[in-house]
Design a protein around this motif. Structure first.
Motif, PDB file in Angstrom:
ATOM      1  N   THR A 225       0.768  -1.369   0.024  1.00  0.00           N
ATOM      2  CA  THR A 225       0.073  -0.134  -0.007  1.00  0.00           C
ATOM      3  C   THR A 225       0.889   1.269  -0.117  1.00  0.00           C
ATOM      4  N   LYS A 226       1.756   1.276   0.788  1.00  0.00           N
ATOM      5  CA  LYS A 226       2.680   2.416   0.939  1.00  0.00           C
ATOM      6  C   LYS A 226       3.627   2.485  -0.401  1.00  0.00           C
ATOM      7  N   GLY A 227       4.032   1.342  -0.769  1.00  0.00           N
ATOM      8  CA  GLY A 227       4.952   1.496  -1.998  1.00  0.00           C
ATOM      9  C   GLY A 227       4.099   2.030  -3.242  1.00  0.00           C
ATOM     10  N   ALA A 228       2.996   1.889  -3.306  1.00  0.00           N
ATOM     11  CA  ALA A 228       2.005   2.222  -4.209  1.00  0.00           C
ATOM     12  C   ALA A 228       1.633   3.841  -3.975  1.00  0.00           C
ATOM     13  N   LYS A 229       1.451   4.048  -2.815  1.00  0.00           N
ATOM     14  CA  LYS A 229       1.285   5.648  -2.675  1.00  0.00           C
ATOM     15  C   LYS A 229       2.683   6.463  -2.843  1.00  0.00           C
ATOM     16  N   VAL A 230       3.622   6.127  -2.518  1.00  0.00           N
ATOM     17  CA  VAL A 230       4.982   6.894  -2.712  1.00  0.00           C
ATOM     18  C   VAL A 230       5.378   6.938  -4.130  1.00  0.00           C
ATOM     19  N   GLY A 231       5.029   5.971  -5.129  1.00  0.00           N
ATOM     20  CA  GLY A 231       4.935   6.003  -6.513  1.00  0.00           C
ATOM     21  C   GLY A 231       3.951   6.951  -7.136  1.00  0.00           C
ATOM     22  N   ILE A 232       2.779   6.935  -6.605  1.00  0.00           N
ATOM     23  CA  ILE A 232       1.666   7.827  -6.946  1.00  0.00           C
ATOM     24  C   ILE A 232       1.959   9.277  -6.621  1.00  0.00           C
ATOM     25  N   GLU A 233       2.255   9.546  -5.401  1.00  0.00           N
ATOM     26  CA  GLU A 233       2.633  10.784  -5.040  1.00  0.00           C
ATOM     27  C   GLU A 233       3.658  11.651  -5.892  1.00  0.00           C
ATOM     28  N   ALA A 234       4.722  10.729  -6.351  1.00  0.00           N
ATOM     29  CA  ALA A 234       5.871  11.250  -7.071  1.00  0.00           C
ATOM     30  C   ALA A 234       5.398  11.563  -8.466  1.00  0.00           C
ATOM     31  N   ALA A 235       4.462  11.017  -8.723  1.00  0.00           N
ATOM     32  CA  ALA A 235       3.800  11.176 -10.216  1.00  0.00           C
ATOM     33  C   ALA A 235       2.893  12.110 -10.196  1.00  0.00           C
ATOM     34  N   GLN A 236       2.331  12.610  -9.178  1.00  0.00           N
ATOM     35  CA  GLN A 236       1.485  13.832  -9.027  1.00  0.00           C
ATOM     36  C   GLN A 236       0.118  13.624  -9.464  1.00  0.00           C
ATOM     37  N   ILE A 237      -0.787  13.454  -8.372  1.00  0.00           N
ATOM     38  CA  ILE A 237      -2.276  13.544  -8.957  1.00  0.00           C
ATOM     39  C   ILE A 237      -2.581  14.878  -9.408  1.00  0.00           C
ATOM     40  N   ILE A 238      -3.365  14.766 -10.585  1.00  0.00           N
ATOM     41  CA  ILE A 238      -3.921  15.904 -11.019  1.00  0.00           C
ATOM     42  C   ILE A 238      -5.437  15.578 -11.628  1.00  0.00           C
ATOM     43  N   GLU A 239      -5.993  16.675 -12.041  1.00  0.00           N
ATOM     44  CA  GLU A 239      -7.551  16.525 -12.437  1.00  0.00           C
ATOM     45  C   GLU A 239      -7.465  16.816 -13.978  1.00  0.00           C
ATOM     46  N   LYS A 240      -8.097  16.154 -14.776  1.00  0.00           N
ATOM     47  CA  LYS A 240      -8.236  16.315 -16.231  1.00  0.00           C
ATOM     48  C   LYS A 240      -9.680  17.199 -16.323  1.00  0.00           C
ATOM     49  N   VAL A 241      -9.900  18.461 -16.758  1.00  0.00           N
ATOM     50  CA  VAL A 241     -10.782  19.379 -16.927  1.00  0.00           C
ATOM     51  C   VAL A 241     -11.175  19.418 -18.378  1.00  0.00           C
TER      52      VAL A 241
END
Length: 214
Positions: free
Chosen positions: A116-132
């Motif tokens: 769970t943490k491994g997935a989270k740190v990868g996702i945080e590094a990739a930066q969550i954005i919103e497509k609008v």
């Protein structure tokens, strides 16, 4: 779909727990083929790793969801990785968590937390954005109107993509789809109806905290 969440770009990060190294990789993708290609790239890069666990979702409704424990006990790796993607409500995303075993067993609960943490740190590094959904609005005006029009555009919080200078001035503005008519009405008002206005087809732009990321 007017808006959806995904990742801005490729990202990776790692952490160590009980001497095992977990490396999280995450990337936005456009198809299942791209997801599989990325997974194979990471597997090739880390062919000496103990496990390369992965998960991905494809489609506006997450209609395609896949995961693999890659040899870890069932339910301790692939599903927790997929659940991180789903909890963040991310579309068109692939995550790979690579593990180098450090000699100390983590147990089922420890593995779930680690992946769970491994997935989270990868996702945080990739930066969550919103497509609008956006449109480009073209505003063609006389030179003597440029200051007033540019100031109004900036005051309203729009982003100017480009300004073209010919016999007239054309200002090209990024506008959220739902704000296009408001912008065009305002431009008509402040130019006393002399502005020539146009709009493009809809397309998606990335936003982070309400700001466009190009």
């Amino acid at each position: 779909m007017k808006t959806y969440k995904t990742l801005h770009s490729f990202g990776s990060d790692e952490y160590i727990v009980e001497k095992s190294t977990f490396i999280g990789y995450a990337k936005p993708i456009k198809s299942e083929e791209e997801a599989v290609e990325f997974i194979n790239e990471i597997k090739k890069k880390h062919k000496d790793a103990t496990h390369n666990v992965w998960a991905y979702t494809v489609g506006e409704t997450m209609n395609i969801q896949r995961y693999s424990d890659d040899g870890e006990p069932q339910g301790t790796a692939g599903i927790p990785t997929l659940e991180v993607i789903k909890k963040e409500d991310l579309r068109d995303v692939v995550v790979v968590v690579t593990r180098y075993f450090g000699g100390i067993k983590l147990g089922a609960g420890g593995l779930v937390r680690a992946y769970t943490k491994g997935a989270k740190v990868g996702i945080e590094a990739a930066q969550i954005i919103e497509k609008v959904k956006y449109k480009e609005v073209g505003i063609t005006i006389d030179y003597n109107q440029i200051g007033k029009v540019q100031n109004e555009i900036m005051n309203m919080g729009y982003t100017i993509k480009d300004t073209l200078y010919t016999d007239k001035v054309q200002i090209i503005v990024y506008s959220r789809e739902e704000d296009v008519q408001s912008l065009k009405s305002k431009m008509t008002d402040i130019t006393s109806g002399t502005a020539e206005l146009s709009e493009s087809e809809s397309f998606y732009l990335s936003e982070k905290d309400g700001q466009i990321i190009l």
